[in-house]
Structure formats: C-alpha cells, structure tokens
Design a protein around this motif. Structure first.
Motif, mmCIF file in Angstrom:
data_model
loop_
_atom_site.group_PDB
_atom_site.id
_atom_site.type_symbol
_atom_site.label_atom_id
_atom_site.label_comp_id
_atom_site.label_asym_id
_atom_site.label_seq_id
_atom_site.Cartn_x
_atom_site.Cartn_y
_atom_site.Cartn_z
ATOM 1 N N ARG A 1 0.773 -1.089 0.044
ATOM 2 C CA ARG A 1 0.139 0.051 -0.010
ATOM 3 C C ARG A 1 0.901 1.402 0.126
ATOM 4 O O ARG A 1 1.674 1.364 0.938
ATOM 5 C CB ARG A 1 -1.006 -0.120 1.209
ATOM 6 C CG ARG A 1 -1.974 -1.070 1.146
ATOM 7 C CD ARG A 1 -2.830 -1.248 2.457
ATOM 8 N NE ARG A 1 -3.984 -2.176 2.454
ATOM 9 C CZ ARG A 1 -4.562 -2.529 3.305
ATOM 10 N NH1 ARG A 1 -4.347 -2.176 4.278
ATOM 11 N NH2 ARG A 1 -5.428 -3.307 3.005
ATOM 12 N N ASP B 1 -0.801 -1.232 -4.463
ATOM 13 C CA ASP B 1 -2.215 -0.298 -4.346
ATOM 14 C C ASP B 1 -1.692 1.045 -4.046
ATOM 15 O O ASP B 1 -1.478 1.355 -2.945
ATOM 16 C CB ASP B 1 -2.899 -0.993 -3.417
ATOM 17 C CG ASP B 1 -4.457 -0.274 -2.989
ATOM 18 O OD1 ASP B 1 -4.426 0.523 -3.752
ATOM 19 O OD2 ASP B 1 -4.765 -0.302 -1.921
ATOM 20 N N GLU C 1 -6.155 6.518 9.511
ATOM 21 C CA GLU C 1 -6.488 5.303 9.187
ATOM 22 C C GLU C 1 -5.631 4.857 7.900
ATOM 23 O O GLU C 1 -5.231 3.630 7.905
ATOM 24 C CB GLU C 1 -8.088 5.062 8.939
ATOM 25 C CG GLU C 1 -8.827 5.340 10.168
ATOM 26 C CD GLU C 1 -10.252 5.177 9.915
ATOM 27 O OE1 GLU C 1 -10.695 5.123 8.614
ATOM 28 O OE2 GLU C 1 -11.179 5.511 10.800
ATOM 29 N N ALA D 1 -2.250 1.928 7.668
ATOM 30 C CA ALA D 1 -2.229 0.533 7.054
ATOM 31 C C ALA D 1 -1.190 0.881 5.657
ATOM 32 O O ALA D 1 -1.161 -0.220 5.003
ATOM 33 C CB ALA D 1 -3.682 0.384 6.464
ATOM 34 N N ARG E 1 -9.796 5.352 0.722
ATOM 35 C CA ARG E 1 -9.737 4.103 1.530
ATOM 36 C C ARG E 1 -8.864 3.060 0.596
ATOM 37 O O ARG E 1 -8.862 3.289 -0.653
ATOM 38 C CB ARG E 1 -10.998 3.292 1.941
ATOM 39 C CG ARG E 1 -11.868 2.956 0.818
ATOM 40 C CD ARG E 1 -13.065 2.379 1.318
ATOM 41 N NE ARG E 1 -14.013 2.027 0.252
ATOM 42 C CZ ARG E 1 -15.104 2.694 -0.184
ATOM 43 N NH1 ARG E 1 -15.414 3.898 0.395
ATOM 44 N NH2 ARG E 1 -15.560 2.223 -1.252
ATOM 45 N N TRP E 2 -8.048 2.287 1.172
ATOM 46 C CA TRP E 2 -7.276 1.207 0.499
ATOM 47 C C TRP E 2 -8.161 -0.048 -0.042
ATOM 48 O O TRP E 2 -9.407 -0.084 0.343
ATOM 49 C CB TRP E 2 -6.440 0.473 1.480
ATOM 50 C CG TRP E 2 -5.316 1.458 2.218
ATOM 51 C CD1 TRP E 2 -5.137 1.599 3.612
ATOM 52 C CD2 TRP E 2 -4.467 2.094 1.439
ATOM 53 N NE1 TRP E 2 -4.421 2.616 3.772
ATOM 54 C CE2 TRP E 2 -3.857 2.939 2.642
ATOM 55 C CE3 TRP E 2 -3.768 2.085 0.177
ATOM 56 C CZ2 TRP E 2 -2.487 3.599 2.092
ATOM 57 C CZ3 TRP E 2 -2.950 2.963 -0.235
ATOM 58 C CH2 TRP E 2 -2.022 3.655 0.872
ATOM 59 N N ALA E 3 -7.908 -0.491 -1.098
ATOM 60 C CA ALA E 3 -8.326 -1.486 -1.820
ATOM 61 C C ALA E 3 -8.362 -2.763 -0.945
ATOM 62 O O ALA E 3 -7.350 -2.924 -0.208
ATOM 63 C CB ALA E 3 -7.838 -1.678 -3.359
ATOM 64 N N ARG E 4 -9.447 -3.540 -1.159
ATOM 65 C CA ARG E 4 -9.471 -4.708 -0.391
ATOM 66 C C ARG E 4 -8.558 -5.669 -1.229
ATOM 67 O O ARG E 4 -9.388 -6.642 -1.858
ATOM 68 C CB ARG E 4 -10.967 -5.170 -0.311
ATOM 69 C CG ARG E 4 -11.600 -4.266 0.589
ATOM 70 C CD ARG E 4 -13.311 -4.740 1.053
ATOM 71 N NE ARG E 4 -13.753 -3.796 1.861
ATOM 72 C CZ ARG E 4 -15.159 -3.883 2.120
ATOM 73 N NH1 ARG E 4 -15.723 -5.008 1.851
ATOM 74 N NH2 ARG E 4 -15.455 -3.057 3.123
ATOM 75 N N VAL E 5 -7.542 -5.911 -0.932
ATOM 76 C CA VAL E 5 -6.411 -6.755 -1.478
ATOM 77 C C VAL E 5 -5.575 -7.422 -0.504
ATOM 78 O O VAL E 5 -5.571 -6.922 0.596
ATOM 79 C CB VAL E 5 -5.680 -6.110 -2.636
ATOM 80 C CG1 VAL E 5 -6.410 -5.415 -3.581
ATOM 81 C CG2 VAL E 5 -4.708 -4.967 -2.069
ATOM 82 N N SER E 6 -5.164 -8.760 -0.841
ATOM 83 C CA SER E 6 -4.137 -9.269 0.060
ATOM 84 C C SER E 6 -3.111 -8.568 0.441
ATOM 85 O O SER E 6 -2.234 -8.008 -0.562
ATOM 86 C CB SER E 6 -3.740 -10.648 -0.420
ATOM 87 O OG SER E 6 -3.032 -10.789 -1.674
ATOM 88 N N ARG E 7 -2.531 -8.609 1.741
ATOM 89 C CA ARG E 7 -1.151 -7.848 1.909
ATOM 90 C C ARG E 7 -0.107 -8.362 1.574
ATOM 91 O O ARG E 7 0.068 -9.397 1.417
ATOM 92 C CB ARG E 7 -1.311 -7.463 3.702
ATOM 93 C CG ARG E 7 -2.619 -6.571 3.901
ATOM 94 C CD ARG E 7 -2.817 -5.471 3.264
ATOM 95 N NE ARG E 7 -1.506 -4.650 3.234
ATOM 96 C CZ ARG E 7 -1.068 -4.046 4.257
ATOM 97 N NH1 ARG E 7 -1.824 -4.000 5.454
ATOM 98 N NH2 ARG E 7 0.028 -3.195 4.255
#
Length: 464
Positions: free
Chosen positions: A210, A233, A272, A276, A455-461
């Motif tokens: 991120r 991301d 926030e 992350a 907001r961050w995309a919902r992807v695997s970290r």
C-alpha cells in the motif's frame, strides 16, 4: 563508472547484478547538448533492475530476471505528456505566464500553471490582471535576482538564469554537489519485513503493498505510477482546494486511484490510511507536511517498518531547502538552460528529464528499500532531488550497458497504446520499465482526479 552502474550503486545495489541489464541504443532519441539519453536510460535501467531484484526475492527465483532498456521506450515515456491524447485532443503543457522573460540584466523563468502560483506571481509584481505585456514590462524593470527574490517572497515561482559556473559557486549549488544522487537512511531497528510470496504472470514485485501518494505535478506521480505498474495499491490523496491539472493527472495517474481529503477536517480518515500504509511518498516542499506528523522520523515512530520517500526540487538542505521548484526552474538555476542555449538566449532539455529521471530514481529507491527491509529490517528513508539529478547530468554521464544493440528512433508509435477511460479515449506512452516476466502495461487507466474514496483497496497484503 557507466551510467546504469553509477545509478545502481547510488541505490545501494549489488554491482554483480548490473550485467543483467542490456540496452537498445537508438540514435536520435532525446537529443541535446547534454547526455539526456544516457541519463534517462540509466534511471529507467536502475528502476527496472530494482523491480526485477525484488520480484525475484518474492517469487523465490534462483536468479534475478534480465532487464532490457530500449531507448525508444524510454524516450517516448520521458515526453509522455506530449504523446497524451484525450478523445483525440492534445493537452496544453504550460500556461501563458510559465515561460522565460527578459529582465534588466538577463533572463528569469516563471512557473504559473496553477492558479495560486499565478496569483502570487501577479501579486509580487503589483499586477491585478494576467496580461503577458504587463508581466513582461514589470519583470523588465527588475534585475533577474530582484525578480527571483520578490516572487519567491510572495510564495510564487521565478528563477534567474545562471550559468553552470554561477550555480557551482552558489551556496545551494555547493550543498547539492556534496550530496549523494539519492539520499538513503535507515531510521530505526524495526523487524525485517516479511513479504508474502508472489506467483503467476506477470511478475508483480510490489503486489499487495500500500503506497500513500502525496505528490503532485510530474516527478512524484511518475514514481508512484511506476509502483502501480508493479502491482502496488497506490492511493493518491490531494487537498480538495488544490485540484490537479486534468490532463497532467491523466498522464501520470495510470494504475492509481485518486481521492481528496482535508488533512485537518478529515484527520481520523487520514490516520487510518497512514496506519495501514507500507510506503508514503511526499512531493511537497521539504517541511510543508511536517505539521501533520509526516516527517520521516515521525512516520517511522508511528509505523515502524515503513518506507518514507521524500522528493524535493532543491534538496532538503541548504538555503533553498524549503523552496518550491519544478523541472523547468531547476534547469534555469543549475546552468542547464544556458548550456542548451546560451546566456543570451536560454534553451531547454528535449524533455522534462529531471522530473522523469528523478521519478524513476525515486521508484527504484523505494523498491531497493523494500528489498533491504526484507532481510535487514529497519524503517527506511529515501530522498532524491531534481537539483541533484541535474548535477549528475551536467557532470556528464558515461554511456554503458551490456549487449548493446543499435537502432534508430524514427517513430514512437511502437511505444504508444490506446484504451478507454472515465475521462475518454486515451492515447498514452507505455511504461519503459521492462524485465523478463514483468508487466507490459498498467492494470487500469487513469481515473479522473479526486473521484475515488479515501480508503485502501481490499487486496491481500504483501507484508506481515
């Protein structure tokens, strides 16, 4: 030391990896009096090698993929803003008041593409209307240095034309000359970053990472555009009251999302995002964001293991350390404009090479920092400056590279593509960063400025 080898060593890279890079030399690409083609090739080559190195580590490859740097792809990308078409329309690169002006004793160059910079320029000159004749007359009554100081004091942007010798003797020029090409620092002893494996094709070295993009104009967005190409991301965040130029954003926004956020009114949302983020990239003048807890040390204390990348025009040191600046102005101050033309009639590089070159160096530095973190740990700071890249260019760059192929650069069409976007049909320059198994294009086109949620995309970290 050859061009790519020097850039790679400045990033702390293993010299044994340099032979993994081969080049295609194309006569006619980025022609100028200074070695612009060699600088561009070196910056892109070092970035591609950094991407290949990190990709090999995350994919568990036995050796780093080979890198191929083609002058045609590089030259096309370094003038990407000139190749951009939006529904067949070419953008306007510079506003009418962003140009060279004669002064009482020489020349000065102004930058007034943004409305707030234009307003400050006019205020410094005691004008209420942005008429070129009035601006020209007001500047002609001042010496170059008087104009430079008056406009900067008003928060605007104007730089006096200097020769290379004058810049070398200037206090800021001396400070810049004593610095490395890219500032690199380990900020603490945070645990090593454990990067999750990547697999499949294309190989995306930055997948799942991120990146909070707090940059504007060209160099910073080129860096984050490159990280997005490599799978990160990337969320660009701007103040709602400072809109980006739409065409400029269309050119440098590929692969990213764009949101607006008031860092004071929406502080909880911003916190926030910070909590992350793996990488924070800033492109405002040094110190401008410190009050939001965004200095490198403050970020490392709040989120150990973070990579903090800070781009500046003049370097975060010396008497000009807190000044704003752009590629065109750095060319004027450092003697490049006088070299490409003359002190009596200044010229310019064939591309905004300081912007683009520094952007690729910045992306490369972030990638190398991530690689170093994966086995050494520590929060990291990296910080290139346009003026330091300019120093490298004016010092002269030795061409080099393994398995050099020779060709010509007649038509950029091979390195252009088209696709639909929310802004319209885009024609754009393809990314020049290329390595075996790597991506050939961005996963998504540019989104209109400020249209995404913060907001961050919902992807695997990528890290744990």
């Amino acid at each position: 030391m050859t061009d790519i080898a020097f850039a790679w060593s400045s990033l702390g890279g293993d010299p044994a990896l340099v032979p993994r890079v081969s080049t295609v030399v194309r006569e006619g690409a980025l022609q100028g009096r200074l070695p612009v083609r060699e600088l561009a090739r070196a910056c892109v080559g070092a970035c591609a090698l950094a991407a290949a190195e990190l990709g090999a580590r995350r994919a568990g490859l036995a050796e780093v993929p080979r890198v191929r740097v083609d002058d045609g792809a590089v030259a096309t990308a370094f003038v990407s803003e000139r190749h951009l078409l939006v529904d067949g329309r070419a953008p306007v690169a510079f506003a009418p008041l962003s140009r060279f002006w004669r002064t009482a004793d020489g020349w000065v160059r102004t930058h007034a593409n943004y409305p707030h910079h234009r307003a400050r320029l006019l205020s410094a000159l005691g004008l209420t209307e942005d008429l070129a004749d009035s601006v020209g007359q007001a500047l002609a009554e001042r010496t170059s240095l008087e104009a430079e100081e008056a406009v900067y004091a008003a928060g605007g942007l104007a730089v006096a034309l200097r020769t290379p010798e004058e810049w070398a003797a200037h206090e800021q020029g001396v400070a810049v000359a004593g610095r490395p090409l890219v500032e690199r620092q380990r900020l603490d002893s945070a645990h090593a970053r454990v990067l999750t494996p990547v697999e499949g094709a294309p190989l995306l070295p930055a997948a799942g990472l991120r990146v909070l993009d707090l940059t504007r104009v060209v160099a910073g967005p080129v860096a984050t555009r490159t990280l997005a190409l490599l799978g990160a991301d990337v969320l660009r965040v701007d103040a709602p009251q400072l809109p980006e130029l739409p065409d400029q954003h269309a050119d440098t926004g590929f692969g990213k999302r764009s949101a607006t956020l008031d860092l004071v009114a929406d502080r909880s949302t911003f916190e926030e995002l910070l909590a992350a983020a793996d990488v924070v990239v800033t492109g405002y003048r040094p110190g401008a964001l410190d009050r939001f807890g965004l200095s490198p040390q403050a970020l490392a204390e709040r989120r150990p293991g973070m990579v903090v990348a800070q781009l500046s025009a003049w370097g975060a040191y010396g008497p000009w350390g807190g000044r704003r600046g752009f590629d065109s102005l750095v060319q004027v101050a450092t003697g490049i404009a006088a070299t490409e033309g003359s002190p009596r009639r200044p010229g310019a590089l064939p591309a905004q090479a300081l912007d683009h070159g520094t952007g690729y160096l910045l992306a490369a530095a972030v990638l190398r920092a991530l690689t170093e973190q994966s086995h050494e740990g520590g929060s990291r700071f990296v910080g290139p400056a346009l003026a330091r890249t300019a120093r490298w260019l004016t010092d002269g760059i030795e061409a080099g590279g393994r398995e050099r192929e020779n060709a010509s650069y007649d038509d950029p069409g091979s390195w252009l593509a088209e696709r639909d976007s929310a802004s319209g049909r885009l024609r754009y320059a393809l990314p020049p960063v290329s390595f075996e198994g790597g991506p050939a294009d961005w996963a998504r086109p540019s989104a209109p400025w400020g249209t995404d949620a913060p907001r961050w995309a919902r992807v695997s970290r990528a890290a744990r």
